[in-house]
Design an enzyme around this catalytic site. Structure first.
Site, short mmCIF file in Angstrom:
data_model
loop_
_atom_site.label_atom_id
_atom_site.label_comp_id
_atom_site.label_asym_id
_atom_site.label_seq_id
_atom_site.Cartn_x
_atom_site.Cartn_y
_atom_site.Cartn_z
N GLY A 69 0.85 -1.18 0.00
CA GLY A 69 0.00 0.00 0.00
C GLY A 69 0.89 1.23 0.00
O GLY A 69 2.09 1.14 0.19
N SER A 124 2.72 4.80 0.94
CA SER A 124 3.38 5.27 2.17
C SER A 124 2.34 5.94 3.04
O SER A 124 1.52 6.71 2.55
CB SER A 124 4.43 6.32 1.86
OG SER A 124 5.43 5.81 1.09
N GLY A 183 -0.39 2.87 6.66
CA GLY A 183 -0.40 2.16 7.94
C GLY A 183 0.07 0.72 7.87
O GLY A 183 -0.38 -0.11 8.66
N ASP A 190 9.10 -2.89 5.21
CA ASP A 190 9.46 -1.88 4.23
C ASP A 190 10.00 -2.37 2.90
O ASP A 190 9.43 -2.09 1.88
CB ASP A 190 10.46 -0.90 4.84
CG ASP A 190 10.12 0.48 4.39
OD1 ASP A 190 9.28 1.10 5.03
OD2 ASP A 190 10.65 0.88 3.35
N ARG A 240 -17.86 -7.85 -1.36
CA ARG A 240 -18.76 -7.97 -0.22
C ARG A 240 -19.12 -9.42 0.08
O ARG A 240 -19.55 -9.73 1.17
CB ARG A 240 -20.04 -7.17 -0.48
CG ARG A 240 -19.80 -5.70 -0.72
CD ARG A 240 -19.28 -5.03 0.53
NE ARG A 240 -20.25 -4.97 1.58
CZ ARG A 240 -21.07 -3.94 1.78
NH1 ARG A 240 -21.01 -2.88 0.99
NH2 ARG A 240 -21.93 -3.95 2.75
#
Lengths: 87, 327
Positions: free
Chosen positions: B160, B162, B165, B184, B251
């Site tokens: 995801g 930066s 989270g 990282d 969903r």
């Protein structure tokens, strides 16, 4: 996309504090920063990533900036390297 | 992999059943020679004088048969093929079963600057381990920005942008007893086009994590040795992204999304992040679900099956009660 060669001018190389400086500057711009050394390409907005590069004194890196503010970002990062991270 | 020398091979930190137990016994000057192929050669045919199709750029493995033949050649003072062998540019020779090469062979190796290595392993066992090792060394790699954690035995790669989270999520997962492989930067390796293994870019710096507000932390010291792992197969890719109210998220969970790394498909889930959503629990659940799928149980599909069955029985009942009413 802006691609530039930059050289590490400070004796100690890129350790934790210079890495933090790079990230601090990079985060001011709305663009992506990538640093390349050899076969490694890392995200320039991550401290651990930059440290992992193992950039020693006199080693040269390829800086890639991408995004709306790429030119000014590249200038700022280049200046930081030239100023030896104010060490 | 840019360059891999004999010295790198000796330096590899392999454990237990992968250990090659190699030592260099002669021709130290040749240790800087490069290994360019993952192939291994058993030089029986060249020793007998047949040099066609001789794969001279692979590591030459001498098992008992080759060693006995070498001895015979030396006893007969028939050194032509040995000398010819050393005229080729070979990376190194390995003597298995803990055997030593004959003096003449050693001299030739020293003269040509070819390293001679020795191992206690049987040649068959050694070849297998060497194949496996070289396969990994020459495997295509890719470095990506993300966190690799092991959750309930499933290697979960969290990616995801930066600041979304990733590290905080990983920290919470470690707090809950899961393991960190790398934060990282994760180096992915395609192992024989079969699966992806992820590890830290640099073993010295692995297991450290940067948390905004705290700085750089050593997870091995903070959480103990049970909280870390050196490498793990990547079995699930989790993409964290900022919540977008307009976007359609999965969903039902029937969708089989995939992420491709180095040509290998990995099941993927996209998790939207917004305050109040407990991402670590969602990842834990995704990992449990992945385990279930591996056992052949697909939650969403089974659920749908139950719904269909229920609807069917309901309509049957309805028919029955309808009949009763009319009578």
């Amino acid at each position: 996309m802006v691609t530039r060669e930059i050289k590490v001018c400070n004796r100690a190389g890129i350790h934790a504090r210079p890495a933090a400086n790079i990230v601090k500057i990079a985060n001011k711009f709305d663009s992506e920063l990538f640093l390349e050394k050899g076969t490694m390409k890392i995200n320039g907005k991550s401290i651990m990533g930059i440290i992992t590069l193992g950039a020693t004194y006199q080693s040269s890196l390829t800086m890639i900036c991408e995004g709306p503010e790429e030119e000014s970002m590249a200038d700022a990062i280049e200046k930081l390297f030239q100023n030896r991270f104010e060490e | 992999m840019s360059e891999f020398t004999i010295l790198d091979l000796l330096d590899l930190d392999l454990k237990e059943h992968n250990h090659l137990s190699l030592i260099c016994i002669a021709g130290r000057t040749g240790l800087s020679k490069k290994i360019t192929t993952s192939k291994i050669s058993r030089p029986g045919l060249p020793l007998s004088g047949f040099f066609e199709e001789f794969s001279n750029n692979s590591i030459q493995v001498f098992g008992r048969g080759e060693q006995a033949y070498l001895q015979k050649l030396e006893d007969e003072h028939n050194l032509a093929s040995i000398e010819r062998l050393f005229k080729y540019d070979i990376p190194c020779c390995v003597f298995c079963d803990g055997a030593d090469p004959s003096p003449r062979f050693t001299v030739l190796a020293e003269e040509t600057g070819t390293a001679i290595l020795k191992t206690d392993l049987l040649s068959s066992d050694f070849s297998r381990r060497l194949y496996q090792t070289l396969d990994e060394v020459f495997a295509p790699t890719q470095t990506i920005h993300g966190v690799l954690v092991e959750v309930y035995g499933i290697g979960v790669l969290i990616t995801g942008e930066s600041g979304v989270g990733k590290s905080e999520t990983a920290l919470e997962l470690i707090e809950r007893g899961h393991r960190l492989i790398s934060d990282d930067t994760v180096r992915l390796r395609n192992i024989s086009d079969n699966f992806i293994v992820g590890m830290g870019e640099n073993p010295l710096l692995a297991h450290h994590m940067e948390i905004r507000g705290l700085g750089i932390l050593n997870l091995a010291n903070l959480f103990g040795v049970g909280a870390i792992r050196d490498r793990k197969q990547v079995q699930l890719s989790v993409k964290l992204e900022q919540w977008d109210a307009k976007k359609n998220y999965d969903r039902v969970g029937e969708g089989s999304l995939h992420d491709t790394f180095l040509g290998i498909d990995i099941p993927m889930v996209i998790i939207p992040v917004k305050p109040g959503r407990n991402i670590p629990v969602i990842i834990e659940t995704a990992a449990r679900n992945e385990r279930l799928k591996k056992l052949g149980y697909y939650s969403a599909k089974e659920f749908d099956q139950s719904v269909l069955k229920w609807l069917e029985s309901e309509s049957a009942r309805n028919m029955y009660s309808f009949n009763e009413e009319t009578h």
